[in-house]
Design an enzyme around this catalytic site. Sequence first.
Site, short mmCIF file in Angstrom:
data_model
loop_
_atom_site.label_atom_id
_atom_site.label_comp_id
_atom_site.label_asym_id
_atom_site.label_seq_id
_atom_site.Cartn_x
_atom_site.Cartn_y
_atom_site.Cartn_z
N ASP A 7 0.84 -1.26 -0.13
CA ASP A 7 0.05 0.05 -0.18
C ASP A 7 0.72 0.98 -0.17
OD1 ASP A 7 -1.86 2.03 0.47
OD2 ASP A 7 -2.21 1.47 2.61
N LYS A 68 2.52 11.16 -3.34
CA LYS A 68 1.52 10.62 -4.34
C LYS A 68 0.73 11.54 -4.90
CE LYS A 68 -1.88 7.01 -3.31
NZ LYS A 68 -2.30 5.95 -2.47
N GLU A 172 -7.72 0.49 -4.13
CA GLU A 172 -7.63 0.35 -2.90
C GLU A 172 -8.90 -0.06 -2.06
OE1 GLU A 172 -6.09 4.14 -1.77
OE2 GLU A 172 -4.12 3.76 -2.33
N ASP A 194 -13.25 4.85 1.59
CA ASP A 194 -11.62 4.86 1.97
C ASP A 194 -11.25 6.41 1.95
OD1 ASP A 194 -8.89 4.29 1.79
OD2 ASP A 194 -8.81 3.56 -0.06
#
Length: 621
Positions: A7, A68, A172, A194
């Site tokens: 992850d 990211k 994810e 999420d």
Amino acid sequence: MVIVGIDLGTTYSCVAVWTNNSAEVIVNEQGNRTTPSYVAFTPRERLIGEAAKNQAAVNPSNTIFAVKRLIGRRFDDVGLHMDLMHLPIKVINDNGKPKILVEYRGVKRKFSPEEICSMLLYRMKEVAENYLGDKVDKAVVTVPAYFTDAQRHATILAGKIAGLDVVKILNEPTASALAYGYDKKLKGNVLIYDLGGGTFDVSILSIVNSVYKVKATAGNSRLGGEDFDHRLVTYFAEDFCKMFGVEIIRNARCVRRLKSAAEKVKHILTSSQEATVHIEGLYDGIDYTGCVTRVFFEELCSDLFSDTLKPIERVLRDAHMQKCNIGKIILVGGSTRIPKIRSMVKEYFDGRDITTSINPEEAIAQGAAIQAVIMTQKCKNMIQDVSLVDVVPLTLGVETARGMMFDVVERNTSIPCRKTKEITTLEDYQTAMTIEVFEGERALTRDNNLLGVFELGNIPPVPRGVAKIDLIFEIDANGILTVSARDKSTGNMKSITIENTHRYNKNEVCKMIADAEKFHEEDEENKLRLEVRNQLETYIYSVKQTVVENLESVSGDECAAMIGECKDALSWLNENMDCLREEYERKMSELLRRWSATVRRLSKKFKHQSKKQRGENERKC
């Protein structure tokens, strides 16, 4: 063959592996189950993870985090510049590509977001290898469901630079559903909420007989815990300005210290109603103390919290479902620990229970590890029976007349898939056609993301509208797109796989991989250098201790000389922190030649001393 699940998070990253019939999160050398997604460059070395984050306050401009949010974007992306407003790093335009400018060993260096992400992936690779005692070169890497095609390709490229074969890109929310469902036998419609450090996704999955089918997905790749931190940082800076009349929001070091304080405050407020922040010498020796209540924090971020409900409405609409059709609501991502987030989601679903039984920061990595073991086909039947059906997050199409978007693959179409649409020429006797491929939901292509361009030639010259061209869009299980155009009359065909070629050419990629290898060599050399230095320091202290413990066996002059030499050697160490490994080795050889005879003589006498006598010598010293 071992495939790990990674992850790659905005604020923290996590790696897991299937072992002992379960997905196990691997702890790093510090004993932590997650690793900060930080990379820092100092005058001496490159740091990744905890070490990088710990020195961020004193080295803000060379400490990179939240990368990211930059990966897979172009420099002219408006969202990128909005994110950079809150980051202390300097990003420059390198032929339309964002490059992060840092100073490393006294030299200015440029790094792409993909290279920084590769360093984080390499760190996860190291953690896994240390645990497994074996080489790891394959991984399933998770990405937000709402990541664009360019961002997915950039993630695969980052893995390649890190020496990892990314065997699958997994969304994810889908990974989270796997983590919850593989042994608990989830059934029916499941909604995954999420909310992580930098991205937000909502997905609805239909689970029937171990088949996980994504019905719809929505989200925001620029919404998460980092935004809540930014609100707190801005408040603290304004509060400091009111108290002392000093503007500090543009001071990178001050903002970095406020950022660390904001993270702590946010964590405290998950369990307490009030949090106090105290920062000594925040600016020009001025201490800052502030207090934030949970109610104030919730009000400060109320619009951001509310923004997370809009994708829920959209995903329900796209899946053609009502709230009552959802069987289970699962929260994952570190930011779902915030009490207001949990209460809002619960209230939205009319007081229904929400599920948070797996650590929200680890569920995604565990799901990736489960997907990895499915791909190895070395698992029990309950895992082998699981299959995933994901969806396209954004509509895919081409540009037609007047810049209109012609949709070929609608969003939330199940993948892998193949779609064909017919188009024609726009001009009389046109013999070539330029195909521009876009993704996005806007009516005009200028508002969407350009993925790639190619040309179909040798079209028979006929009046406009007569030629018939088939557009074929094929998407594989990783969401990677191949577009083909075929002239029906001649069979002439041209295709393009939407690679990351519109961002980096082959030479650039090869250079990044070579640079990564150099960094790995430098890291290994630095590790060896520090080991030799530590051995030298240990030897000096051991000699000093041997002399101290044998005061009765040496003359006063000899004792003073040896103690003095030990002190000189320690001073040399302190003054030469950046020596090469060979210099430390030469110093060790020199000291061994000078001291070895004395140490051997004292060691022999030391064996015959009583414990009481040795204690008396230590007290005398």
